[in-house]
Design an enzyme around this catalytic site. Structure first.
Site, PDB file in Angstrom:
ATOM      1  N   LYS A  14     -30.074   9.792 -10.422  1.00 11.53           N
ATOM      2  CA  LYS A  14     -30.392  11.114  -9.140  1.00 11.53           C
ATOM      3  C   LYS A  14     -31.503   8.835  -8.424  1.00 11.53           C
ATOM      4  CE  LYS A  14     -32.587  14.779 -10.737  1.00 11.53           C
ATOM      5  NZ  LYS A  14     -33.868  14.992 -11.386  1.00 11.53           N
ATOM      6  N   PHE A  64     -43.216  22.215  -4.200  1.00  9.12           N
ATOM      7  CA  PHE A  64     -42.666  20.924  -4.164  1.00  9.12           C
ATOM      8  C   PHE A  64     -41.004  21.772  -4.169  1.00  9.12           C
ATOM      9  CE2 PHE A  64     -41.936  23.081  -8.318  1.00  9.12           C
ATOM     10  CZ  PHE A  64     -40.241  22.754  -8.390  1.00  9.12           C
ATOM     11  N   ARG A 102     -29.094  17.285 -22.253  1.00  7.96           N
ATOM     12  CA  ARG A 102     -30.407  17.037 -22.940  1.00  7.96           C
ATOM     13  C   ARG A 102     -31.063  16.363 -23.453  1.00  7.96           C
ATOM     14  NH1 ARG A 102     -31.700  20.604 -18.178  1.00  7.96           N
ATOM     15  NH2 ARG A 102     -33.963  21.858 -19.598  1.00  7.96           N
ATOM     16  N   THR A 108     -38.304  17.405 -18.327  1.00 11.50           N
ATOM     17  CA  THR A 108     -38.259  17.269 -17.676  1.00 11.50           C
ATOM     18  C   THR A 108     -39.537  16.720 -16.722  1.00 11.50           C
ATOM     19  OG1 THR A 108     -37.677  20.034 -17.146  1.00 11.50           O
ATOM     20  CG2 THR A 108     -38.245  18.856 -14.961  1.00 11.50           C
ATOM     21  N   HIS A 147     -30.130  14.484 -13.906  1.00  9.25           N
ATOM     22  CA  HIS A 147     -30.645  15.951 -14.162  1.00  9.25           C
ATOM     23  C   HIS A 147     -29.808  16.359 -14.795  1.00  9.25           C
ATOM     24  CE1 HIS A 147     -29.001  19.866 -13.227  1.00  9.25           C
ATOM     25  NE2 HIS A 147     -27.746  19.692 -12.855  1.00  9.25           N
TER      26      HIS A 147
HETATM   27  P1  ATP Z   1     -32.863  18.934 -14.018  1.00  8.30           P
HETATM   28  O1  ATP Z   1     -32.682  20.081 -13.393  1.00  8.30           O
HETATM   29  O2  ATP Z   1     -33.186  18.181 -13.121  1.00  8.30           O
HETATM   30  O3  ATP Z   1     -32.678  18.360 -15.195  1.00  8.30           O
HETATM   31  P2  ATP Z   1     -34.598  20.073 -15.748  1.00  8.30           P
HETATM   32  O4  ATP Z   1     -33.372  21.595 -15.650  1.00  8.30           O
HETATM   33  O5  ATP Z   1     -35.284  19.910 -17.050  1.00  8.30           O
HETATM   34  O6  ATP Z   1     -34.409  19.662 -14.672  1.00  8.30           O
HETATM   35  P3  ATP Z   1     -35.471  22.733 -13.446  1.00  8.30           P
HETATM   36  O7  ATP Z   1     -36.884  23.148 -14.175  1.00  8.30           O
HETATM   37  O8  ATP Z   1     -34.311  22.933 -13.208  1.00  8.30           O
HETATM   38  O9  ATP Z   1     -36.055  21.332 -14.990  1.00  8.30           O
HETATM   39  O10 ATP Z   1     -35.922  21.643 -12.573  1.00  8.30           O
HETATM   40  C1  ATP Z   1     -35.724  21.178 -11.531  1.00  8.30           C
HETATM   41  C2  ATP Z   1     -35.978  19.401 -10.811  1.00  8.30           C
HETATM   42  O11 ATP Z   1     -36.790  19.924  -9.829  1.00  8.30           O
HETATM   43  C3  ATP Z   1     -36.581  19.001 -11.849  1.00  8.30           C
HETATM   44  O12 ATP Z   1     -35.502  17.792 -12.463  1.00  8.30           O
HETATM   45  C4  ATP Z   1     -37.820  18.154 -11.062  1.00  8.30           C
HETATM   46  O13 ATP Z   1     -37.431  17.121 -10.662  1.00  8.30           O
HETATM   47  C5  ATP Z   1     -38.022  19.368 -10.348  1.00  8.30           C
HETATM   48  N1  ATP Z   1     -39.101  19.876 -11.004  1.00  8.30           N
HETATM   49  C6  ATP Z   1     -38.875  20.684 -11.754  1.00  8.30           C
HETATM   50  N2  ATP Z   1     -40.042  21.486 -12.155  1.00  8.30           N
HETATM   51  C7  ATP Z   1     -41.022  21.077 -11.665  1.00  8.30           C
HETATM   52  C8  ATP Z   1     -42.587  21.158 -10.983  1.00  8.30           C
HETATM   53  N3  ATP Z   1     -43.278  22.415 -11.651  1.00  8.30           N
HETATM   54  N4  ATP Z   1     -43.729  20.321  -9.984  1.00  8.30           N
HETATM   55  C9  ATP Z   1     -42.539  19.589  -9.670  1.00  8.30           C
HETATM   56  N5  ATP Z   1     -41.040  19.356  -9.041  1.00  8.30           N
HETATM   57  C10 ATP Z   1     -40.993  19.767 -10.712  1.00  8.30           C
HETATM   58 MG    MG Z   2     -32.080  22.213 -14.095  1.00  5.15          MG
END
Ligand code: ATP
Ligand code: MG
Length: 246
Positions: A14, A64, A102, A108, A147
């Site tokens: 990113k 967000f 992962r 996250t 990501h």
């Molecule tokens: P990614 O998809 O980026 O690999 P992830 O699968 O661990 O991350 P997701 O739930 O898919 O988490 O969220 C995607 C992205 O959205 C996260 O990487 C983060 O930047 C943002 N995000 C997710 N949950 C939150 C939250 N509760 N508050 C703020 N930002 C969030």
């Molecule tokens: Mg995700």
């Protein structure tokens, strides 16, 4: 996925990782030596709002979400430098690809990552407080550097969203492809049968496409219900074609 050797996942380095010169570190952590995974595809992408919105569709409506779109399009870290607004998209391949990337990424939330898994990539991330117009705190944005697809199903959707088949070597394509006989262009959220100024060619006769995209395009052209929207199919054809995200 039946053939474990062909298991794939999408990783995105990113804009905050690029800005902090952590690209090499992330690539090293994900290298074949550490994970056993190999590259199937990689590219530098100026992320359009369309791609960002389709990619993060599941978060639409959350507090967000607007900030998340600004983040992945590079508008947060490089607001004045459009040429630096980019991510590095990589398809990793090999047994347990989803799980392994992962694991290297970690939790996250960067604060949770530091507590639960020191040394993971996201332990180097930051949390940014989001405020409304009056200065009141309304939420937070997680700048977590990388990501990684969460499941095989998500990996398939995301790899097909970010990559065309011909950006992946033929023997490394994990999903069915088909050769198109159609010609169509895209402009203003609509398909066009012929070239019009400012339209982009999505597919021409002889092009190799993801079979599921070709099927969805046919259904959309016939005005029938498709398993995904037009933007899910065309977003990758507009990558690095347009400028001006912020
Ligand atoms: P990614 O998809 O980026 O690999 P992830 O699968 O661990 O991350 P997701 O739930 O898919 O988490 O969220 C995607 C992205 O959205 C996260 O990487 C983060 O930047 C943002 N995000 C997710 N949950 C939150 C939250 N509760 N508050 C703020 N930002 C969030
Ligand atoms: Mg995700």
């Amino acid at each position: 996925m039946r053939n474990r050797e062909l298991e794939q996942t999408l990783a995105l380095i990113k804009p905050d990782a690029l800005k902090n010169s952590l690209t090499g570190y992330v690539l090293s952590q994900l290298s074949e030596f550490h994970t056993g995974l190999i590259f199937a595809g990689t590219k530098v992408v100026h992320v359009t709002r369309m791609l960002a919105e389709v990619h993060y569709e599941e978060h639409r409506g959350k507090v967000f979400y607007p900030s998340l779109i600004d983040y992945i399009t590079g508008c947060v870290h490089y607001p004045e430098e459009p040429h630096r607004q980019r991510v590095i998209a990589i398809v990793y391949q090999g047994p347990d690809a989803v799980k392994k990337v992962r694991e290297v990424a970690g939790p996250t939330n960067p604060h949770a990552a530091r507590e639960q898994k020191p040394g993971c990539v996201r332990s180097l991330g930051t949390i940014v407080t989001l405020k409304d117009g009056t200065g009141k705190e309304v939420g937070e944005r997680m700048d977590n550097l990388i990501h990684a697809s969460a499941t095989d199903e998500e990996a398939e959707r995301e790899i097909k969203l970010w990559f065309k088949p011909n950006e992946i070597p033929p023997f490394m394509r994990a999903y069915s492809t088909a050769r198109s006989e159609e010609l169509c262009y895209f402009r203003d959220d609509a398909l066009l049968p012929n070239y019009e100024p400012d339209s982009v060619c999505v597919v021409a006769p002889g092009d190799v496409m993801w079979e599921s995209d070709l099927e969805a395009l046919r259904l959309i052209q016939q005005g029938r219900q498709a398993p995904c929207g037009l933007r899910d199919v065309v977003a990758k054809y507009l990558l690095n074609e347009t400028t001006g995200n912020c």
